[in-house]
Design an enzyme around this catalytic site. Sequence first.
Site, mmCIF file in Angstrom:
data_model
loop_
_atom_site.group_PDB
_atom_site.id
_atom_site.type_symbol
_atom_site.label_atom_id
_atom_site.label_comp_id
_atom_site.label_asym_id
_atom_site.label_seq_id
_atom_site.Cartn_x
_atom_site.Cartn_y
_atom_site.Cartn_z
ATOM 1 N N SER A 191 -9.872 13.129 10.233
ATOM 2 C CA SER A 191 -9.067 11.911 10.284
ATOM 3 C C SER A 191 -9.855 10.786 10.941
ATOM 4 O O SER A 191 -10.797 11.026 11.718
ATOM 5 C CB SER A 191 -7.786 12.173 11.083
ATOM 6 O OG SER A 191 -7.080 10.977 11.359
ATOM 7 N N TYR A 204 -3.520 15.515 18.848
ATOM 8 C CA TYR A 204 -3.887 15.558 17.426
ATOM 9 C C TYR A 204 -5.297 15.017 17.226
ATOM 10 O O TYR A 204 -6.115 15.614 16.514
ATOM 11 C CB TYR A 204 -2.874 14.736 16.639
ATOM 12 C CG TYR A 204 -3.187 14.547 15.168
ATOM 13 C CD1 TYR A 204 -2.872 15.538 14.244
ATOM 14 C CD2 TYR A 204 -3.762 13.371 14.710
ATOM 15 C CE1 TYR A 204 -3.144 15.354 12.894
ATOM 16 C CE2 TYR A 204 -4.026 13.177 13.372
ATOM 17 C CZ TYR A 204 -3.723 14.173 12.458
ATOM 18 O OH TYR A 204 -3.989 13.990 11.122
#
Length: 296
Positions: A191, A204
């Site tokens: 990401s 995360y």
Amino acid sequence: MADDPHRQQDPTDQYPRPDFPGQDQPHPGWTGPMDPPPDHGEETYRGSGRLTGRRAVITGGDSGIGRAVALAFAREGADVLFTHLDQEEDEARETTRLVENAGRRAVAVPCDIREERNCRSLVDRAVAEFGGIDILVNNAAYQMSQPDGIEAITTQQFDRVMRTNLYGMFWLTKFALPHIPEGGSVINTTSVQAYKPSPHLLDYAMTKGAIVTFTQGLAQMVAERGVRVNAVAPGPVWTPLIPATLPDTAEFGKQSPLGRPAQPAELAPAYVYLASQEAGYVTAEILNATGGTPLP
């Protein structure tokens, strides 16, 4: 959905731009209530035989990026086994329909990859169904926004994020590699958060940074086996995880230079490329699809 994504056009207006209607869903989120509806390439993805006869395993394939990748792989000629959570059975049926409508086999497996035994069983199932694995896509992930800071991240949440995003990826790759032949491929989903972490997604973002390191290290480890390992680093993508885990989706994606979130259909071609023999000299790479956010 885009009217024709193959037509040259301004990418800032190719898909809906925020502000979006307010929406909130319980985790894990569902595609149906989303406004605007996500585009997985149902009406637009054109296959050209890049993955004919390949056998793919995709985690989190019931919706979002996973569904778009499953659809694209199938239209490129691959059979697909994908995972979903128990409560995502309806979503999984739609992915199954899309794969089968492309003329390929679809195997939907409810699986919680936080448990090592489940990961081993999943690989065994794929080998039993397909006789082997050519492509492993580690895509399943969990996040939960905590705007109140690190003090609000409970050990239970931290453990769930780590076990879903890292442990599951590690175990699945470990168990799958003995069944992946020369020319096979592992593709991980990292990401933009790996490089530009949002404070409210601290745990995360940590895992996404670790996925970059895992990808680059493993690629060197298995290069002599003829197996390639790469990752895709999306920016904001309009998937059910967003209304299910973020407190405000009205301006989601607005911060990207293109001024909007990606649709899952825009990510799938990156996975197809990395899985195909056209990327035969590409390994240990992170393919960034961030809507213009510069990354190192």
